[in-house]
Design a protein around this motif. Structure first.
Motif, PDB file in Angstrom:
ATOM      1  N   THR A   7      20.633  -3.910  59.631  1.00  0.00           N
ATOM      2  CA  THR A   7      19.823  -5.124  59.522  1.00  0.00           C
ATOM      3  C   THR A   7      19.541  -5.458  58.059  1.00  0.00           C
ATOM      4  O   THR A   7      18.948  -6.487  57.767  1.00  0.00           O
ATOM      5  CB  THR A   7      18.488  -4.949  60.262  1.00  0.00           C
ATOM      6  N   ILE A   8      19.957  -4.569  57.149  1.00  0.00           N
ATOM      7  CA  ILE A   8      19.713  -4.752  55.710  1.00  0.00           C
ATOM      8  C   ILE A   8      20.657  -5.817  55.173  1.00  0.00           C
ATOM      9  O   ILE A   8      21.862  -5.789  55.429  1.00  0.00           O
ATOM     10  CB  ILE A   8      19.882  -3.413  54.961  1.00  0.00           C
ATOM     11  N   LYS A   9      20.082  -6.749  54.380  1.00  0.00           N
ATOM     12  CA  LYS A   9      20.874  -7.888  53.903  1.00  0.00           C
ATOM     13  C   LYS A   9      21.214  -7.844  52.421  1.00  0.00           C
ATOM     14  O   LYS A   9      22.074  -8.590  51.964  1.00  0.00           O
ATOM     15  CB  LYS A   9      20.116  -9.203  54.176  1.00  0.00           C
ATOM     16  N   SER A  10      20.525  -6.981  51.627  1.00  0.00           N
ATOM     17  CA  SER A  10      20.782  -6.973  50.185  1.00  0.00           C
ATOM     18  C   SER A  10      20.498  -5.586  49.608  1.00  0.00           C
ATOM     19  O   SER A  10      19.874  -4.749  50.244  1.00  0.00           O
ATOM     20  CB  SER A  10      19.884  -8.004  49.483  1.00  0.00           C
ATOM     21  N   GLU A  13      16.808  -5.037  49.354  1.00  0.00           N
ATOM     22  CA  GLU A  13      16.223  -4.616  50.630  1.00  0.00           C
ATOM     23  C   GLU A  13      16.569  -3.149  50.920  1.00  0.00           C
ATOM     24  O   GLU A  13      15.751  -2.401  51.457  1.00  0.00           O
ATOM     25  CB  GLU A  13      16.750  -5.520  51.754  1.00  0.00           C
ATOM     26  N   LEU A  14      17.771  -2.714  50.519  1.00  0.00           N
ATOM     27  CA  LEU A  14      18.163  -1.312  50.666  1.00  0.00           C
ATOM     28  C   LEU A  14      17.222  -0.425  49.853  1.00  0.00           C
ATOM     29  O   LEU A  14      16.805   0.638  50.299  1.00  0.00           O
ATOM     30  CB  LEU A  14      19.617  -1.097  50.236  1.00  0.00           C
ATOM     31  N   ARG A  19      12.858   3.651  49.822  1.00  0.00           N
ATOM     32  CA  ARG A  19      11.478   4.036  49.541  1.00  0.00           C
ATOM     33  C   ARG A  19      10.743   4.369  50.847  1.00  0.00           C
ATOM     34  O   ARG A  19      10.066   5.380  50.959  1.00  0.00           O
ATOM     35  CB  ARG A  19      10.738   2.915  48.804  1.00  0.00           C
ATOM     36  N   GLU A  20      10.920   3.525  51.867  1.00  0.00           N
ATOM     37  CA  GLU A  20      10.280   3.766  53.154  1.00  0.00           C
ATOM     38  C   GLU A  20      10.772   5.066  53.782  1.00  0.00           C
ATOM     39  O   GLU A  20       9.989   5.825  54.362  1.00  0.00           O
ATOM     40  CB  GLU A  20      10.530   2.589  54.099  1.00  0.00           C
TER      41      GLU A  20
END
Length: 179
Positions: A7-10, A13-14, A19-20
């Motif tokens: 679902t990651i787009k960039s 965002e990765l 980090r999460e």
């Protein structure tokens, strides 16, 4: 198994997802450490009682066994056991096994059996040295060719596996700063 679609787009965002992930792993480690401390405290509380009861049980086992050995002739039948209200006691034969005679070792016994009975009682075990084959086939100057390997029914294979490494120092720094 269905292939998982991201679902990651960039890349940005990765970075957030890494980090999460790091925070989730650190939180899991903290919770595991807390749980382990609680387990240690519980063990400290219960272990003396457990040890006491195990000691009592060992003493009772030895006493019961000694009594039965002293009264072995009173056991009935071929089974040599006696059913009581709270259990069963008796004597069983262990499975048959070879025991060394005094002055003999297993190596000399093996040689004697081989001399007298050839390979009837001797096992010869061979294994394929996969590590050496791989080293020889992938050496700078290969000792085994792809054709030779194929003739034997094998090939050298490698797979590429995904990995990740969390920079825990950075994640912990971020956690500290957010508090």
């Amino acid at each position: 198994m269905k292939k998982f679609k991201s679902t990651i787009k960039s890349w940005e965002e990765l970075e957030v997802k890494l980090r999460e992930l790091g925070q989730a792993e650190i939180n899991a480690e903290v919770e595991a450490a807390n749980m382990n401390l609680e387990v240690i405290n519980l063990k400290k509380m219960y272990q003396p009682k457990i040890n006491f009861n195990l000691g009592v049980a060992d003493g009772l086992r030895m006493d019961i066994e000694a009594f039965c050995k002293e009264h072995k002739k009173e056991f009935e039948g071929a089974v040599k056991s006696r059913r009581l209200i709270f259990g069963k006691v008796g004597f069983r034969f262990t499975p048959s096994s070879l025991k060394l005679l005094k002055g003999h070792g297993w190596e000399s016994v093996k040689v004697k059996f081989a001399d007298l009975f050839k390979f009837r009682y001797i096992k010869v075990v061979t294994t394929l040295d996969k590590k050496q084959i791989t080293e020889d086939a992938t050496a700078e100057v290969p000792l085994l060719t792809e054709e030779q390997l194929a003739a034997c029914g094998v090939r050298i294979g490698r797979t590429e596996k995904f990995f990740y490494e969390i920079d825990k120092e950075q994640v912990q720094k971020l956690i500290r700063e957010s508090k």
